[in-house]
Design an enzyme around this catalytic site. Structure first.
Site, PDB file in Angstrom:
ATOM      1  N   ASN A 125       0.802  -1.222   0.000  1.00  0.00           N
ATOM      2  CA  ASN A 125       0.000   0.000   0.000  1.00  0.00           C
ATOM      3  C   ASN A 125       0.836   1.273   0.000  1.00  0.00           C
ATOM      4  O   ASN A 125       0.373   2.317  -0.462  1.00  0.00           O
ATOM      5  CB  ASN A 125      -0.920  -0.004   1.226  1.00  0.00           C
ATOM      6  CG  ASN A 125      -1.601   1.319   1.430  1.00  0.00           C
ATOM      7  OD1 ASN A 125      -2.497   1.711   0.675  1.00  0.00           O
ATOM      8  ND2 ASN A 125      -1.180   2.061   2.448  1.00  0.00           N
ATOM      9  N   TYR A 188       4.171   9.357 -10.659  1.00  0.00           N
ATOM     10  CA  TYR A 188       3.164   8.581  -9.931  1.00  0.00           C
ATOM     11  C   TYR A 188       2.352   7.704 -10.878  1.00  0.00           C
ATOM     12  O   TYR A 188       2.154   6.511 -10.628  1.00  0.00           O
ATOM     13  CB  TYR A 188       2.235   9.533  -9.178  1.00  0.00           C
ATOM     14  CG  TYR A 188       1.095   8.835  -8.475  1.00  0.00           C
ATOM     15  CD1 TYR A 188       1.289   8.229  -7.237  1.00  0.00           C
ATOM     16  CD2 TYR A 188      -0.172   8.772  -9.050  1.00  0.00           C
ATOM     17  CE1 TYR A 188       0.251   7.572  -6.589  1.00  0.00           C
ATOM     18  CE2 TYR A 188      -1.214   8.117  -8.409  1.00  0.00           C
ATOM     19  CZ  TYR A 188      -1.005   7.524  -7.186  1.00  0.00           C
ATOM     20  OH  TYR A 188      -2.026   6.872  -6.554  1.00  0.00           O
ATOM     21  N   LYS A 192       2.055   3.517 -11.164  1.00  0.00           N
ATOM     22  CA  LYS A 192       0.820   2.751 -11.057  1.00  0.00           C
ATOM     23  C   LYS A 192       0.553   1.920 -12.311  1.00  0.00           C
ATOM     24  O   LYS A 192      -0.068   0.861 -12.223  1.00  0.00           O
ATOM     25  CB  LYS A 192      -0.352   3.681 -10.746  1.00  0.00           C
ATOM     26  CG  LYS A 192      -0.248   4.337  -9.371  1.00  0.00           C
ATOM     27  CD  LYS A 192      -0.141   3.300  -8.246  1.00  0.00           C
ATOM     28  CE  LYS A 192      -0.086   3.935  -6.877  1.00  0.00           C
ATOM     29  NZ  LYS A 192      -0.024   2.938  -5.775  1.00  0.00           N
TER      30      LYS A 192
END
Length: 288
Positions: A125, A188, A192
């Protein structure tokens, strides 16, 4: 946020027939035994989605170890979890772990195994935002990629080998993002995209050993990273759903995927985006 942008948002919501002030009634399971006897390692578990997952896992019978970079935040989160129910005091652990420092993983995992003797759930996470192509530095880019992607890659490698060696039919759950569907203009978003691909590859590689790998991809979520702790108004007029997701909603799906209820969900990414990057890109701007 400027006065002009606030007025524009309010007018847009009025004409879209949406409330200016949005809340949500989140349904969660009552305490249960879906994860009875299991042990979960949750990176970035001191707040937001990671903390919500840790809390729900505890309420479902698991023991949890949350990790983070700051000992004070870890202690605060652990004390908060333990205060929910006296019975949780023996099932909550915290550990400092910098996801960028791969060389520290082996000793950290050894310490966790001394606590409970096994790890059969890993939740990747930990993550940070940033790195827009118009302004990012190499240092910022490396920080984002190393935290979000390299950390997930090597921790999954280590836990995967551990589970295979000890014939543990466990779960690896990656927290992806609606950004894994967006045109990539930030470090970012790139990270992902990588998480999405890694989830597929890990699932195919580890499934023959009974290790189930999946991902949850939230859209904009009311976490301290985005909301600065203010969850009273979760309106988001850039989303078809009209609001931010809540961490508890993401935790509900995480519980399903790592429990026996989700055994036949393999190599999937469950998108919980409120329509972000699936139906619209209006919640993001693309400038240079």
């Amino acid at each position: 946020m400027t006065i002009k942008s606030i007025v524009k948002r309010i007018l847009k919501q009025i004409f879209a027939k949406r409330p200016v002030y949005t809340t949500a009634n989140i349904v969660t399971l009552a305490p249960n035994e879906l994860l009875n006897g299991r042990f979960a390692m949750i990176t970035g578990g001191t707040s937001g989605i990671g903390y919500a997952i840790a809390e729900l896992f505890l309420k479902s019978g698991a023991s949890v170890c949350i990790t983070g970079r700051n000992q004070e935040k870890i202690d605060d989160a652990c004390n908060k979890l333990k205060s929910i129910d006296p019975a949780y005091k023996e099932h909550v652990y915290g550990m400092v772990l910098d996801s960028r420092n791969v060389s520290s993983y082996a000793s950290a995992i050894d310490c966790i195994l001394k606590l409970e003797g096994k790890i059969d759930i890993l939740v990747n996470n930990a993550g940070v935002l940033g790195g827009h192509i118009s302004s990012t530095t190499e240092e910022e880019y490396d920080n984002v990629l190393d935290t979000n992607l390299k950390g997930t890659f090597f921790l999954s490698q280590m836990i995967g080998k551990y589970m295979k060696k000890h014939q543990i039919k466990g779960n690896i759950l990656n927290i992806a993002s609606s950004s894994s569907l967006r045109p990539a203009v930030t470090a970012y978003t790139l990270s992902k995209w990588g998480i999405r691909g890694l989830t597929l590859g890990l699932a195919k590689t580890l499934a023959p050993y009974g290790i189930t790998v999946n991902g949850v991809a939230p859209g904009p979520t009311a976490t301290p990273m985005l909301m600065k702790g203010d969850r009273h108004n979760i309106t988001h007029d850039g989303l078809p759903a009209g609001r931010y997701a809540l961490p508890e909603e993401i935790a509900n799906m995480a519980l399903f995927l790592v429990s026996d209820m989700g055994k036949m969900v393999v190599g999937d990414i469950v998108y919980m985006t409120g329509g972000a990057a699936l139906l619209t890109f209006e919640d993001m701007t693309y400038t240079f």
